[in-house]
Design a protein around this motif. Sequence first.
Motif, mmCIF file in Angstrom:
data_model
loop_
_atom_site.group_PDB
_atom_site.id
_atom_site.type_symbol
_atom_site.label_atom_id
_atom_site.label_comp_id
_atom_site.label_asym_id
_atom_site.label_seq_id
_atom_site.Cartn_x
_atom_site.Cartn_y
_atom_site.Cartn_z
ATOM 1 N N ALA A 59 1.148 70.295 25.273
ATOM 2 C CA ALA A 59 0.834 70.956 26.548
ATOM 3 C C ALA A 59 2.014 70.912 27.509
ATOM 4 O O ALA A 59 2.244 71.870 28.264
ATOM 5 N N VAL A 60 2.768 69.818 27.505
ATOM 6 C CA VAL A 60 3.911 69.718 28.444
ATOM 7 C C VAL A 60 5.211 70.231 27.819
ATOM 8 O O VAL A 60 6.148 70.559 28.546
ATOM 9 N N LEU A 149 10.421 59.249 40.055
ATOM 10 C CA LEU A 149 11.789 59.757 39.911
ATOM 11 C C LEU A 149 11.967 60.588 38.646
ATOM 12 O O LEU A 149 13.053 61.097 38.377
ATOM 13 N N THR A 150 10.904 60.681 37.861
ATOM 14 C CA THR A 150 10.984 61.349 36.561
ATOM 15 C C THR A 150 10.445 62.769 36.654
ATOM 16 O O THR A 150 9.346 62.988 37.187
ATOM 17 N N PRO A 151 11.190 63.747 36.163
ATOM 18 C CA PRO A 151 10.689 65.129 36.195
ATOM 19 C C PRO A 151 9.519 65.309 35.245
ATOM 20 O O PRO A 151 9.314 64.525 34.323
ATOM 21 N N GLU A 152 8.750 66.350 35.504
ATOM 22 C CA GLU A 152 7.619 66.652 34.623
ATOM 23 C C GLU A 152 8.140 67.021 33.240
ATOM 24 O O GLU A 152 9.265 67.468 33.073
ATOM 25 N N GLY A 153 7.297 66.840 32.253
ATOM 26 C CA GLY A 153 7.697 67.119 30.882
ATOM 27 C C GLY A 153 7.409 65.939 29.985
ATOM 28 O O GLY A 153 6.589 65.067 30.320
ATOM 29 N N LEU A 154 8.095 65.901 28.856
ATOM 30 C CA LEU A 154 7.826 64.882 27.857
ATOM 31 C C LEU A 154 8.122 63.478 28.387
ATOM 32 O O LEU A 154 7.308 62.550 28.222
ATOM 33 N N ILE A 155 9.272 63.295 29.043
ATOM 34 C CA ILE A 155 9.639 61.975 29.579
ATOM 35 C C ILE A 155 8.632 61.543 30.644
ATOM 36 O O ILE A 155 8.201 60.381 30.689
#
Length: 389
Positions: A59-60, A149-155
């Motif tokens: 989904a991400v 501090l982490t962008p959206e997505g897998l991380i």
Amino acid sequence: MADPDPRPDGDKPVEAAPASRVPGTIKVGSIAGSAVLVTPSWFLIAALIAWLMAPQIEAVEPGLGPLAYVAGFVFAIVLYGAVLLHEAAHAVVARRLGYPVGVIMLHFLGGATAVEREAKRPRDEFWIAVVGPLASLAVAAAAFGVSFLTPEGLIGLFITGLWVTNLLVGVLNLVPGLPLDGGRMLKAGVWSATGNINRGSIVAGWAGRVLSFVVLLWPFIQGQIFGIEPRLTSYVLAVIIGVFLWSGASAAITSAKVRLRLPLLVARDLARRTLAVPADLPLSEAVRRAHEAEAGSIVTVTSGGEPIGLVHEGALLATPEDRRPWMATSTVTRRLEDGLTLPADIDGEELIQAISKAPAPEYLLVEPDGSIYGVLVTSDVDAAFRAGA
């Protein structure tokens, strides 16, 4: 969770207990002086985590296809890295307090640290237990902070999953019921209040049994009270975790009840009156003298009175009476080897350990000056133990 003597050498660190490789496990390294072993069951939970995470990963990060499962497996490794920190915290504090630590095991339901000795002080039990959940909560707090501090997505998904799961692990492990860390803390509290470690184990064990029922009923509670439709995996995990909790709690209760009965076992009180005879005395005469002296056992001695053998009761009873006048008493004796001579004042757990170390039907009990006090028969110890149950 930690599987658990103040430090005997002051500030001198205690060496880790020798690591014993459990058959079927894989050693992946060492931490805090302890070997880290992974059981085959870990790969099952890692596969389950990968399967559950794959749809969220897709989904991400659309278009990953089968790589979504690979990413899910990587998340399982990251998650169990945090579990390893939880167990390492137990190991570090246990060693710092003077307790030898064996292996750290990672398995289906998390991990376990083999602290090789029972704690001798409630505060030691408490600190060894509480540092694990504190480590998990620290990881959760750190990951939560990083998530901003982490962008959206897998991380971002990984970081969120890391702080959520570690928060759950930390909080759930504080629940007061064995075999969870919170159960060990409850055990320490009851132990401190009553002065009896076994009472603490029994109370915390029963709390663990109650907790196991709550876990088993949780899928039904979700549906009936919260209106959340449980999935099949919820039922499966509830059964697995519930059985795990029940087994661990029951084992703790059983062990504590056994330890409560140990003080009833006093070698001096259980000893049979003993007759000392020359080794070459005819067996029939030795038996006659024993009956006359109302002795329940016979010891053979040298001409100088030094004990050399114990008459084996089973061998004596198996010898026909018409043969006894022609047989030397030494023919039905067992030579006094190492471990078969015990101090008359030995009792409790020390007595059980001595018997386990050198299994035998009979043991010679001696006074501090070396004189013979009597003979301890293993069946008498067993009967006394069962009578106290």
